[in-house]
Scaffold this active site. Sequence first.
Site, mmCIF file in Angstrom:
data_model
loop_
_atom_site.group_PDB
_atom_site.id
_atom_site.type_symbol
_atom_site.label_atom_id
_atom_site.label_comp_id
_atom_site.label_asym_id
_atom_site.label_seq_id
_atom_site.Cartn_x
_atom_site.Cartn_y
_atom_site.Cartn_z
ATOM 1 N N TRP A 307 0.814 -1.220 0.000
ATOM 2 C CA TRP A 307 0.000 0.000 0.000
ATOM 3 C C TRP A 307 0.851 1.275 0.000
ATOM 4 O O TRP A 307 0.321 2.365 0.122
ATOM 5 C CB TRP A 307 -0.914 0.008 1.230
ATOM 6 C CG TRP A 307 -1.760 -1.215 1.348
ATOM 7 C CD1 TRP A 307 -2.990 -1.424 0.780
ATOM 8 C CD2 TRP A 307 -1.436 -2.402 2.078
ATOM 9 N NE1 TRP A 307 -3.442 -2.686 1.099
ATOM 10 C CE2 TRP A 307 -2.508 -3.310 1.901
ATOM 11 C CE3 TRP A 307 -0.349 -2.810 2.848
ATOM 12 C CZ2 TRP A 307 -2.542 -4.578 2.463
ATOM 13 C CZ3 TRP A 307 -0.367 -4.078 3.410
ATOM 14 C CH2 TRP A 307 -1.448 -4.945 3.224
ATOM 15 N N ASP A 308 2.170 1.144 -0.077
ATOM 16 C CA ASP A 308 3.077 2.295 0.057
ATOM 17 C C ASP A 308 2.908 2.956 1.418
ATOM 18 O O ASP A 308 2.961 4.179 1.549
ATOM 19 C CB ASP A 308 2.850 3.308 -1.072
ATOM 20 C CG ASP A 308 3.977 4.346 -1.149
ATOM 21 O OD1 ASP A 308 5.041 4.103 -0.573
ATOM 22 O OD2 ASP A 308 3.781 5.399 -1.774
ATOM 23 N N TYR A 309 2.720 2.135 2.448
ATOM 24 C CA TYR A 309 2.598 2.644 3.811
ATOM 25 C C TYR A 309 3.967 2.604 4.498
ATOM 26 O O TYR A 309 4.121 2.044 5.591
ATOM 27 C CB TYR A 309 1.575 1.828 4.595
ATOM 28 C CG TYR A 309 0.130 2.225 4.329
ATOM 29 C CD1 TYR A 309 -0.211 3.497 3.890
ATOM 30 C CD2 TYR A 309 -0.909 1.313 4.545
ATOM 31 C CE1 TYR A 309 -1.522 3.856 3.662
ATOM 32 C CE2 TYR A 309 -2.241 1.672 4.323
ATOM 33 C CZ TYR A 309 -2.537 2.940 3.881
ATOM 34 O OH TYR A 309 -3.859 3.296 3.667
ATOM 35 N N LYS A 335 1.588 6.700 8.097
ATOM 36 C CA LYS A 335 0.673 7.197 7.074
ATOM 37 C C LYS A 335 -0.766 6.779 7.369
ATOM 38 O O LYS A 335 -1.714 7.466 6.981
ATOM 39 C CB LYS A 335 1.088 6.682 5.701
ATOM 40 C CG LYS A 335 2.341 7.324 5.135
ATOM 41 C CD LYS A 335 2.636 6.779 3.741
ATOM 42 C CE LYS A 335 3.845 7.439 3.112
ATOM 43 N NZ LYS A 335 4.123 6.891 1.756
ATOM 44 N N ARG A 490 -2.202 5.262 -10.002
ATOM 45 C CA ARG A 490 -2.879 5.766 -8.804
ATOM 46 C C ARG A 490 -3.217 7.231 -9.007
ATOM 47 O O ARG A 490 -2.511 7.963 -9.699
ATOM 48 C CB ARG A 490 -2.027 5.591 -7.549
ATOM 49 C CG ARG A 490 -0.718 6.332 -7.549
ATOM 50 C CD ARG A 490 0.051 6.141 -6.251
ATOM 51 N NE ARG A 490 1.433 6.560 -6.402
ATOM 52 C CZ ARG A 490 2.352 6.491 -5.445
ATOM 53 N NH1 ARG A 490 2.026 6.018 -4.252
ATOM 54 N NH2 ARG A 490 3.590 6.879 -5.666
#
Length: 674
Positions: A307-309, A335, A490
Amino acid sequence: MRSLFRLLAALLLCVQPALAWEYWGGDRGGQRFSPLTQITSDNVGTLVRGWEFRTGDLDTRPPDVMKRTKFEVTPLFVEDSLIFCTPFNEVIALDPGTGAQKWRFDPRISMRHRPANRFVCRGVAHWTDDRAADGAACKSRIFAGTNDTRLIALDARTGKPCADFGDHGEIKIDAGMKLEWPGEFQITSAPVTGRGVVVVGSAIGDNRRVDAPLGAVRAFDARTGQPRWTFDPLIHSGVEAGHSNVWAPMSVDEERGLVFLPTTSPSPDFWGGKRPGNDEHANSVVALRIETGELVWAFQTTHHDVWDYDLPAQPTLTRIDTGSGMRDVVIQPTKQGFVFVLDRDTGKPVWPVEERAVPQNGAEGEKLSPTQPFPTHVPPLLTQRIGADDAFGLVPGFERAACEKLFGQSRNEGLFTPPSPQGTVIYPMTGGGVNWGSAAFDPVNQILYANVSHAVQIVTLIPRDQAKGFNPPPGHDFGQQEGAPFAMSRAVARSPLGTLCNKPPWGETVAVDLKAGKILWHAPVGTSEDLAPLGIALNTGTPLLSGVAITAGGLVFTGAMDAYLRAFDARSGKQLWLGRLPVPGVANPMTYLWKGEQYVVIGAGGHSEGGTSIGDSVVAFRLPRQGEGVSLWARIIDRPGGRFEAKAVAAALVLIALVALLWRWRRGRRASAA
């Protein structure tokens, strides 16, 4: 007992030389707290602009290059100077009282260098060589990383390169592998120093390919530049993915000899089939011995991240009252809006963290973690789920219906819903929650403050056979993720008219009582004045990447995506003051005392990714001197909507004048005809 604690804490602060802002986060541990009390909640409303300094970039750099800049810098106050870096890594020293330039160093990075994360420099580091004789050249040093991956050492008093460091004052850092283009690997955040060592991280183009450049953290001797150690955050046993890196600011505990790293998600961000397992030590707070790079402990905040967290915020080092005694801790915001509080010696959570089941059935070839860690004591700083009922639109029916449709057609099972070919709702978005602005902690009142963004992203996985000719729509970020079966696209969820699809506020400052595990207040930050057509100021809040500075005067200072610096009451969250900036200040403010006057400073250069106007200013505010004051006109116009209202009044007056002239002209013609 609480009042006694506050008194003892205040006395402790009085004996510390903390009147200066000597580190990017205020102190080594990033508390962003100043004990200065000259500016208070009672007089902050009278602040006036003390000075403004322009770097000159807007006049000298090509317009297409300026459109790829982010002015996210926080100056340091050291050696009787304010010292900061520009997005092009020029290092500049200013007179603290006038803003006049004292010296300037230009590393001459190429304008053709197209860094993956745009041209950005969040700050520099300061270090004093206690072995050098007083007055010796480079006894006091500034360390700066560059977009073209150099580490530079300068004399803090003159700005001249330190000849004994590396090759005539600089080290060229090798990525360790062939880059697809020079800007795939860069340095964006300030280095850190401790025990004679300087440590620097790196930023990478995350979603270009699976075998992205390694994200090693590197340490060098602060005197000579000789390499001391490297640390790769990702354990590569059986893992084909490229990297986890540390692009965000780090923290140092000088007494313990520890450096704390907030590590990122492994590449690529949104598909992890070639990196099975939890991907230690990615998405983790990692404590290393600063002199050797030896791993002391690591705590992972997200398992097998798709999730690109990653951890974007500086770990905050402080001492807290847990209810069962005082403890040295590391506070790590995320985040997702979580706040993890960890013991500084062991990395173990101070309060329980639960592993909870999360959505499964990821994309083809994916092996998700069945659970994720959830803090139980400190509540999330923002909501973590959004549905079609939460859709928003300024135009009734049309905008909201479009957002409802967008949410309804996307996969949306709450936090940690995996990316999918149909499109997945990511909320909080990959920009946070909390971002690089990090959190601030008041050690006297034991309150944590953080800026958060409320925005939704839709992440879509694109099958490889469709990715080659894929043409992303405007406003969509596209990554090939070469080596994976999917590319990715995205975009922030917006209505057809460009309004964010979720209900306001879109940005808030949040205050948290850590001991009680209680949110004290939320305060919307920012209006639509500098983003919407005609300058209409709606109190929606704006997404907030930057952070806050807090003071013992009871104030919280912050910028936003509109062109104002604001001050809030630290106890209530009430907005007390705002000062107009030339362009938005998407940077962390700081404060210092100079010749008996307290100044508050912010970098005001706008933010290309945020869609704001672009500038090149550093602006300082202070209390008025004798004979100075804020005019009534300034009070009216320098407030949200004030300029729009002034323009509307001016337009109305012009219209009235035209009507009057027309009436007189027609009356004159009738008189002539008679």
